[in-house]
Scaffold this motif. Structure first.
Motif, PDB file in Angstrom:
ATOM      1  N   SER A  43       0.837  53.247  11.784  1.00  0.00           N
ATOM      2  CA  SER A  43       1.845  52.154  12.322  1.00  0.00           C
ATOM      3  C   SER A  43       2.027  52.707  13.719  1.00  0.00           C
ATOM      4  CB  SER A  43       2.837  52.000  11.561  1.00  0.00           C
ATOM      5  OG  SER A  43       3.625  53.074  11.289  1.00  0.00           O
ATOM      6  N   PRO A  76      13.907  46.477  21.670  1.00  0.00           N
ATOM      7  CA  PRO A  76      12.398  46.490  21.579  1.00  0.00           C
ATOM      8  C   PRO A  76      11.485  46.346  22.728  1.00  0.00           C
ATOM      9  CG  PRO A  76      13.232  44.724  20.259  1.00  0.00           C
ATOM     10  CD  PRO A  76      14.544  45.301  21.045  1.00  0.00           C
ATOM     11  N   GLY A  77      10.505  47.335  22.764  1.00  0.00           N
ATOM     12  CA  GLY A  77       9.760  47.772  23.876  1.00  0.00           C
ATOM     13  C   GLY A  77      10.094  48.929  24.640  1.00  0.00           C
ATOM     14  N   LYS A 117       9.494  49.239  18.151  1.00  0.00           N
ATOM     15  CA  LYS A 117       9.581  48.015  17.460  1.00  0.00           C
ATOM     16  C   LYS A 117      10.719  47.941  16.407  1.00  0.00           C
ATOM     17  CE  LYS A 117       4.427  47.482  17.531  1.00  0.00           C
ATOM     18  NZ  LYS A 117       3.304  47.372  16.477  1.00  0.00           N
ATOM     19  N   PRO A 118      11.351  46.615  16.123  1.00  0.00           N
ATOM     20  CA  PRO A 118      12.366  46.915  14.968  1.00  0.00           C
ATOM     21  C   PRO A 118      12.183  47.413  13.927  1.00  0.00           C
ATOM     22  CG  PRO A 118      12.187  44.475  16.047  1.00  0.00           C
ATOM     23  CD  PRO A 118      10.989  45.424  16.675  1.00  0.00           C
ATOM     24  N   GLU A 119      10.851  47.434  13.585  1.00  0.00           N
ATOM     25  CA  GLU A 119      10.556  47.994  12.240  1.00  0.00           C
ATOM     26  C   GLU A 119      10.509  49.622  12.274  1.00  0.00           C
ATOM     27  OE1 GLU A 119       8.936  45.574  13.770  1.00  0.00           O
ATOM     28  OE2 GLU A 119       6.766  45.891  13.573  1.00  0.00           O
ATOM     29  N   ASP A 120      10.508  50.140  13.669  1.00  0.00           N
ATOM     30  CA  ASP A 120      10.855  51.662  13.721  1.00  0.00           C
ATOM     31  C   ASP A 120      12.201  52.075  13.413  1.00  0.00           C
ATOM     32  OD1 ASP A 120       8.743  51.153  16.720  1.00  0.00           O
ATOM     33  OD2 ASP A 120       8.057  51.875  14.732  1.00  0.00           O
ATOM     34  N   SER A 131       7.052  51.861  23.323  1.00  0.00           N
ATOM     35  CA  SER A 131       6.950  50.533  22.778  1.00  0.00           C
ATOM     36  C   SER A 131       7.580  50.273  21.326  1.00  0.00           C
ATOM     37  CB  SER A 131       5.222  50.372  22.755  1.00  0.00           C
ATOM     38  OG  SER A 131       4.816  50.220  23.895  1.00  0.00           O
ATOM     39  N   ARG A 177       1.469  54.770  20.140  1.00  0.00           N
ATOM     40  CA  ARG A 177       2.758  54.607  20.653  1.00  0.00           C
ATOM     41  C   ARG A 177       3.643  55.826  20.675  1.00  0.00           C
ATOM     42  NH1 ARG A 177       6.242  51.519  17.785  1.00  0.00           N
ATOM     43  NH2 ARG A 177       5.214  51.929  15.933  1.00  0.00           N
TER      44      ARG A 177
END
Length: 124
Positions: A63, A14-15, A87-90, A85, A67
């Motif tokens: 969303s 993440p990140g 995220k786990p949801e990506d 950046s 980014r």
């Protein structure tokens, strides 16, 4: 027949960042609008970003705005998706697609050709 081959996926924390590439062959790449979609396990395929032919106009799903950046290199017949950046949801399989029109489309049904996808996993 247009063939699309994605690359650049992988595991990232993440990140972190990744850059996806999609190489096209068999058609006139510069005349196609190009899009990126993604599909997470158990979910429907969703629109991520698109870039029009000619104008180079871009459009993103909310969303990923700020980014992700979609770009294209017509000399290399390649479209890119720079993802920052993360995220786990990506986490999803990411697909590129080509649309023979010159317009910006967010619906998967508007696209004529699809790649096989590349897995992106965002996890610590």
């Amino acid at each position: 027949q247009v063939q699309l081959v994605e690359s650049g996926g992988g595991l990232v924390q993440p990140g972190g960042s990744l850059r996806l590439s999609c190489a096209a062959s068999g058609g006139t790449f510069s005349s196609y609008s190009m899009g990126w979609f993604r599909q997470a396990p158990g979910k429907e395929r969703e629109f991520v970003a698109t870039i029009a032919s000619g104008s180079g106009r871009t459009y993103y799903t909310d969303s990923v705005k700020g980014r992700f950046t979609i770009s294209r290199d017509n000399a290399k017949n390649t479209v890119y998706l720079q993802m920052n950046s993360l995220k786990p949801e990506d986490t999803a399989v990411y697909y590129c697609a080509a649309d023979r029109s010159s317009f910006v489309h967010t619906s998967s049904g508007a696209y004529d050709y699809w790649g096989q996808g590349t897995q992106v996993t965002v996890s610590s």
